[in-house]
Design a protein around this motif. Structure first.
Motif, PDB file in Angstrom:
ATOM      1  N   ALA A  53       0.840  -1.201   0.000  1.00 25.32           N
ATOM      2  CA  ALA A  53       0.000   0.000   0.000  1.00 25.32           C
ATOM      3  C   ALA A  53       0.875   1.251   0.000  1.00 25.32           C
ATOM      4  O   ALA A  53       1.948   1.285   0.613  1.00 25.32           O
ATOM      5  N   GLN A  54       0.403   2.276  -0.686  1.00 26.89           N
ATOM      6  CA  GLN A  54       1.114   3.548  -0.695  1.00 26.89           C
ATOM      7  C   GLN A  54       1.091   4.190   0.685  1.00 26.89           C
ATOM      8  O   GLN A  54       0.118   4.080   1.432  1.00 26.89           O
ATOM      9  N   VAL A  71       0.974   7.769   2.255  1.00 27.37           N
ATOM     10  CA  VAL A  71       0.590   9.111   1.818  1.00 27.37           C
ATOM     11  C   VAL A  71       0.531  10.042   3.018  1.00 27.37           C
ATOM     12  O   VAL A  71      -0.035   9.689   4.066  1.00 27.37           O
ATOM     13  N   PHE A  78      -7.528   8.539  -1.374  1.00 26.37           N
ATOM     14  CA  PHE A  78      -6.395   7.642  -1.190  1.00 26.37           C
ATOM     15  C   PHE A  78      -6.774   6.441  -0.320  1.00 26.37           C
ATOM     16  O   PHE A  78      -6.343   5.312  -0.579  1.00 26.37           O
ATOM     17  N   ALA A 105      -4.555   3.019   0.491  1.00 28.40           N
ATOM     18  CA  ALA A 105      -3.323   3.612   1.001  1.00 28.40           C
ATOM     19  C   ALA A 105      -3.345   3.745   2.521  1.00 28.40           C
ATOM     20  O   ALA A 105      -4.403   3.784   3.148  1.00 28.40           O
ATOM     21  N   GLY A 146      -8.070   1.577   3.171  1.00 27.97           N
ATOM     22  CA  GLY A 146      -6.735   1.826   3.690  1.00 27.97           C
ATOM     23  C   GLY A 146      -6.715   2.061   5.191  1.00 27.97           C
ATOM     24  O   GLY A 146      -7.681   1.809   5.908  1.00 27.97           O
ATOM     25  N   ASP A 199       5.500   7.873  -0.026  1.00 26.62           N
ATOM     26  CA  ASP A 199       5.286   7.728  -1.463  1.00 26.62           C
ATOM     27  C   ASP A 199       4.689   8.990  -2.073  1.00 26.62           C
ATOM     28  O   ASP A 199       5.066   9.395  -3.182  1.00 26.62           O
ATOM     29  N   THR A 240      -5.189  13.210  -6.854  1.00 24.77           N
ATOM     30  CA  THR A 240      -4.794  11.800  -6.881  1.00 24.77           C
ATOM     31  C   THR A 240      -4.284  11.386  -8.262  1.00 24.77           C
ATOM     32  O   THR A 240      -3.371  10.564  -8.366  1.00 24.77           O
TER      33      THR A 240
END
Length: 239
Positions: A3-4, A6, A23, A28, A46, A76, A217
């Motif tokens: 997962a990102q 952020v 996100f 994320a 997320g 990220d 995004t």
């Protein structure tokens, strides 16, 4: 694919909040930074990690971003949405107001970006999205000259840093929303003023925060991998 990670400033309301939701829906891990205490939402697939932070406190910014980096290796995506504005006339504007707007909107953004770039560069990739405004293209429709100047500054910051990041794999872009249904507009405008803005906008509507979040995004995604140092207008045709 992991997962990102952020980080979003100004995540307590408006564009920052809508961006966090986008996100999170994509899975994320989102660190949301704001000066206010944030509710346990937004929900999503997320992980939501709210943090209380005044971005004008440079040491606190460095400490918080360092903690995220230490846990995950790097951020990220960074989105800098924290901002403040006041509807003050230039001739009556207290210097303290000018300093407060500049400290949050410009210096706060600068410190956030500088705090995450070294680890992004070391890893060879990452994305930064700076939130400017239509004020940085022309002038503010609801706030004073200090707000306008700060938003011009963010466009300049984006373009300059983009050049310095050449060859690093890290991208930085700027999103410039027009009038948006968010606290910074509604707190500084009457209903009549908002209606006049709508009538002067070619699309005959002001943006919802999610309209802007969708562009944010996108700018942070692989679909925008060839976009760097750009200013993306989200203004309904109003210039």
């Amino acid at each position: 694919m992991p997962a990102q990670i952020v980080a979003i400033t100004g995540s307590g309301s408006g564009i920052g909040r809508a961006t966090a939701r986008r996100f999170l829906a994509a899975g994320a891990t989102v660190y949301g930074f704001d000066i206010i205490d944030q509710a346990p939402e937004p929900d999503g697939a997320g992980r939501w990690v709210p943090r209380r932070l005044d971005v004008s406190d440079a040491e606190a910014v460095r400490r918080e971003m360092a903690a995220v980096t230490a846990e995950h290796g790097a951020v990220d995506v960074l989105v800098t949405s924290a901002a403040v504005g006041f509807p003050e006339n230039f001739t009556d504007m207290p210097v303290e107001s000018w300093d407060r707007v500049w400290d949050i909107n410009v210096t706060g953004t600068m410190v956030c970006v500088r705090s995450v770039l070294p680890s992004m560069i070391e890893r060879g990739g990452g994305a930064v999205v700076v939130i400017s405004s239509i004020a940085g293209r022309s002038r503010s429709v609801a706030n004073g000259a200090h707000y306008t100047v700060s938003k011009y500054g963010l466009i300049g910051l984006t373009r300059h840093v983009a050049a310095e990041l050449a060859g690093t794999g890290v991208r930085i872009n700027c999103v410039a929303p027009g009038p948006t249904d968010s606290p910074i507009l509604t707190a500084n405008s009457t209903e009549d003023q908002v209606q006049k803005i709508i009538e002067s906008t070619p699309l005959r509507r002001i943006a919802e925060p999610d309209d802007v979040a969708g562009v944010v995004t996108f700018a942070a995604s692989e679909r925008a991998r060839q976009i760097h140092g750009a200013v993306l207008d989200v203004n309904g045709g109003l210039y």
